[in-house]
Write an enzyme that holds these catalytic residues in place. Structure first.
Site, PDB file in Angstrom:
ATOM      1  N   GLN A  99       0.868  -0.894   0.310  1.00  0.00           N
ATOM      2  CA  GLN A  99       0.206   0.721   0.076  1.00  0.00           C
ATOM      3  C   GLN A  99       0.942   0.970  -0.207  1.00  0.00           C
ATOM      4  OE1 GLN A  99      -3.010   0.098   2.519  1.00  0.00           O
ATOM      5  NE2 GLN A  99      -3.057   2.086   2.781  1.00  0.00           N
ATOM      6  N   CYS A 105      -6.342   0.714   1.865  1.00  0.00           N
ATOM      7  CA  CYS A 105      -6.211  -1.379   2.617  1.00  0.00           C
ATOM      8  C   CYS A 105      -8.079  -2.039   2.219  1.00  0.00           C
ATOM      9  CB  CYS A 105      -6.169  -0.912   3.591  1.00  0.00           C
ATOM     10  SG  CYS A 105      -7.507  -0.803   4.332  1.00  0.00           S
ATOM     11  N   HIS A 259      -8.767  -1.046   9.700  1.00  0.00           N
ATOM     12  CA  HIS A 259      -8.540  -1.276   9.055  1.00  0.00           C
ATOM     13  C   HIS A 259      -9.121  -3.013   7.976  1.00  0.00           C
ATOM     14  CE1 HIS A 259      -4.867  -1.476   6.415  1.00  0.00           C
ATOM     15  NE2 HIS A 259      -4.371  -2.683   6.828  1.00  0.00           N
ATOM     16  N   ASN A 283      -2.683  -8.819   6.165  1.00  0.00           N
ATOM     17  CA  ASN A 283      -2.515  -7.082   6.497  1.00  0.00           C
ATOM     18  C   ASN A 283      -1.978  -6.437   4.700  1.00  0.00           C
ATOM     19  OD1 ASN A 283      -2.281  -4.583   6.780  1.00  0.00           O
ATOM     20  ND2 ASN A 283      -1.271  -4.986   8.558  1.00  0.00           N
ATOM     21  N   TRP A 285      -0.978  -3.544   3.970  1.00  0.00           N
ATOM     22  CA  TRP A 285       0.366  -3.399   4.031  1.00  0.00           C
ATOM     23  C   TRP A 285       1.938  -4.295   3.829  1.00  0.00           C
ATOM     24  CZ3 TRP A 285      -0.223  -0.222   9.543  1.00  0.00           C
ATOM     25  CH2 TRP A 285      -1.552   0.801   9.137  1.00  0.00           C
TER      26      TRP A 285
END
Length: 744
Positions: A99, A105, A259, A283, A285
């Site tokens: 990201q 996200c 998130h 996740n 990220w």
């Protein structure tokens, strides 16, 4: 002013525009024809420049996102950033993308889920594009948008900082750009990069697939949540989830508040204290993981078998982690399941379903009557007559039929964030016999006397609301509405069931169409479901029986029959619980892989002989992102081929499954993706094997296969295994073995 209680003739005759974009022939966004633009640029020897979505700050946005930008933002083409840019890689995975500054996200979580469905991903990201052949600085992508597929064209100018680093989505492989260009195309569809900042993972899942979302509030999750998730995984549905709302910040437990995450897998494991249901999450990220039970460093892993531990546990900070189902329900607020086929909630999965779709509009003063509490105007909302027909074997479900209804509202503004969704919902009513022949709309007094089937009509301010029903055969009416009267918006009503007819009240009947393209797949699905109802766990003989019922060849090829040895090899690789049997979930994993191996095999077997030679096998393996040396390929042909070093499909499948499973084992054991480092204390006393000395590593045989070389690491009192340490030469009925083969 009193609201009108009638429809004018002009309003009655007005029809919604016909949706023209199909899966095979999508509509062109803004009438930009990719092929024509590409050929024009090639002919003129110029790189494409998209004037509609230009390389300026206006395409990034006009609000808060601009404040996050680094100074001196520039727009560069990939050739200006790296020496050898690549658009796509065959082994694209959920770990590829990272990201950027845009808080999207939800978009990346949906995209990570999509990597599990290569066929859908390659539709969204067309494969006939590159930075080499026919390169003209132009690329295109496909999205499902309000009932139709849309083709979006972009140039390859991407925003970077002064150091030449991408400021939005990037790849861990610095020369890979499909993710960054896909994000640009999605930003163009939404209006700007800033318009992708706020959203729901459910929205992106539908835009990628055209599927239907079902949301489960985990605080109110049904008791059969695990069974629902299992059926979602079996049917190929995509899953995402969301933590509790709030400022996006890392909590003490490692989760990020407010998130979106991707559900990348589920698994039931056997602990010393009994079975436990685990959920694997990622996740977007690409880092920051859960720190609780079943996290990478949790002592819980010591409670399961070594085999399960090695195949499931990952010790790298790659953003992916496991947690128990109970912790999942506590720490996440919502689970979203995007159903590619609407049989998720039906135990009779695999049966044929049909889809009907109607487009409509709520117009102020005429067809925007609001919810049921507005008794005077509710009946003015659009009405759709639904007839549920008797289907096959319905007596098994007490004569009821599973029906899924989805209501989707359309964005009313060019910029997605400037068109917040309305609160929408729908009610469904059983139509008594005296009203069934009525051709006009049901009158106001009907709704005053007859309660809806869905006694609780939920209105939510999201793009889509859907609900699953069990309905008896008969006549019904569906009334979609906004929460308040006189709110204007276009909508799509979709109905899925095994057998039904849908028509607008006073309109033409909309014929049902099959939503599954491959009817043969449905037949096999039904066969397997029946078989596993009788045999929840199958042994190696039953596995051989099931596999050999399928036709794995083209007409001109010799028939393929899986040997008992091949099935023993499959069993050893996939039987994680070491019971000597395969569950339905494990068999489906094998079946899905074999279908893909068949596709690769037939693609490389150009002459349709039923065999691959050395070059064909090497090309087939490379298509999965695996590179083998000539020497190693010869060795594999000797092991898996016949006397002429030709490889049949059954042997090719055995080899490919072993390669892929061993690759997963290595990446789970490796902390840096380059090697496996072992301390001397982890090694037991050496013992003699048929090829020299071997060492036992917690039940794994290391160093026993030729041409293997176990070598001491130079910088510590330990040993190092390389990425090609895998024993691919072992017999098919062996359990998982490893050796420190040198890399090629």
């Amino acid at each position: 002013m009193p609201r009108l209680a009638f429809l004018s003739g002009e309003q009655k005759s007005r029809k919604m525009p016909i949706r023209t974009g199909t899966f095979k022939k999508p509509r062109r966004l803004l009438d930009q024809n990719y092929q024509v633009l590409l050929e024009t640029c090639l002919r003129n020897k110029k790189l494409y420049v998209d004037d509609v979505f230009p390389a300026t700050l206006n395409s990034i946005g006009t609000g808060d996102l601009l404040k996050k930008l680094p100074p001196d933002v520039q727009w560069k083409r990939p050739h200006e950033l790296v020496k050898n840019p690549q658009f796509w890689c065959e082994n694209a995975s959920r770990f590829d993308l990272r990201q950027g500054l845009t808080e999207n996200c939800w978009f990346l979580a949906a995209l990570a889920s999509l990597t599990f469905h290569h066929d859908i991903l390659t539709n969204v990201v067309p494969q006939n594009q590159s930075f080499d052949r026919k390169y003209a600085g132009i690329f295109h992508f496909r999205f499902w948008r309000f009932g139709e597929w849309v083709d979006v064209v972009v140039d390859d100018m991407l925003p970077v900082n002064k150091d030449g680093q991408l400021i939005f989505v990037s790849s861990i492989r610095k020369n890979l750009f499909w993710g960054a260009l896909l994000e640009k195309a999605y930003a163009k569809l939404c209006g700007s990069y800033e318009d992708t900042q706020i959203g729901q993972v459910s929205e992106a899942l539908v835009d990628f697939t055209g599927g239907v979302n079902m949301s489960i509030r985990l605080a109110e999750a049904p008791s059969e949540l695990w069974e629902i998730m299992q059926r979602a995984a079996y049917s190929g549905s995509l899953m995402g989830c969301q933590t509790r709302s709030g400022k996006e910040q890392v909590l003490e437990n490692g989760l990020v508040a407010g998130h979106a995450y991707t559900v990348t897998g589920i698994r039931k494991v056997t602990c010393k204290t009994g079975p436990e249901n685990l959920v694997r999450l990622r996740n977007p990220w690409g880092r920051i993981e859960w720190k609780g039970a079943w996290s990478d460093c949790s002592v819980k892993w010591e409670q399961i078998s070594l085999k399960e531990r090695i195949l499931l546990r990952r010790t790298r900070d790659d953003g992916e982690f496991w947690m128990s189902l109970e912790d999942f329900k506590i720490h996440f607020v919502e689970l979203v399941i995007c159903k590619l086929t609407p049989d998720l909630m039906s135990p009779a999965s695999g049966m044929q379903w049909t889809l009907s779709m109607q487009t409509g509009k709520w117009s102020a003063g005429s067809t925007a009557g609001g919810r049921m509490s507005y008794q005077e105007t509710f009946w003015l909302n659009p009405q759709y007559r639904l007839k549920i027909l008797t289907g096959d074997n319905m007596e098994k479900s007490v004569n009821s039929c599973s029906v899924l209804i989805s209501l989707l509202q359309k964005q009313n503004h060019k910029h997605r964030n400037q068109s917040p969704p309305l609160y929408i919902g729908f009610s469904i009513f059983k139509v008594p016999l005296e009203f069934q022949d009525l051709k006009s709309r049901l009158p106001q007094n009907f709704f005053a006397k007859h309660p809806p089937v869905n006694t609780t009509c939920i209105f939510i301010n999201e793009r889509e609301v859907s609900q699953d029903f069990r309905l008896m055969p008969g006549a019904y009416v569906i009334v979609p509405s906004t929460a308040e009267p006189d709110q204007e918006c276009e909508f799509i009503l979709r109905v899925f069931s095994r057998r039904h007819v849908l028509q607008e009240q006073g309109g033409n009947i909309l014929c049902c169409k099959t939503i599954v393209d491959k009817q043969e797949d449905k037949i096999w699905e039904k066969f397997f479901n029946k078989y596993f109802m009788k045999h929840p766990e199958i042994n190696v003989d039953q596995l051989q029986l099931l596999l050999n019922k399928a036709n794995w060849t083209n007409v001109k090829q010799v028939p393929v029959k899986f040997s008992l040895d091949a099935c023993k090899g499959f069993m050893a690789l996939l039987d994680l619980s070491a019971t000597g049997t395969l569950s339905m979930q494990e068999f489906r994993t094998l079946w899905k892989r074999l279908l893909f191996f068949q596709e690769v095999f037939q693609k490389k077997d150009i002459e349709k002989t039923g065999y691959l030679n050395l070059n064909d096998m090497q090309a087939a393996v490379q298509e999965r992102g695996i590179s083998l040396s000539d020497r190693f390929t010869n060795l594999m042909a000797l092991r898996y081929g016949d006397s002429s070093m030709k490889i049949s499909f059954d042997n090719f499948a055995c080899f490919m499954l072993r390669v892929e499973m061993m690759g997963e084992v290595f990446h789970n054991l490796s902390k840096d993706g380059k090697g496996i480092y072992l301390e001397e204390a982890e090694w037991h006393r050496p013992r003699r094997s048929h090829s020299g000395f071997s060492y036992s590593l917690r039940g794994w045989q290391v160093g026993a296969a030729r041409p293997c070389r176990v070598r001491r690491h130079n910088t510590s009192k330990g040993l190092k295994g390389t990425p090609s340490y895998l024993n691919l030469v072992g017999s098919q009925e062996d359990s998982l073995h490893a050796s420190s083969l040198q890399p090629y």
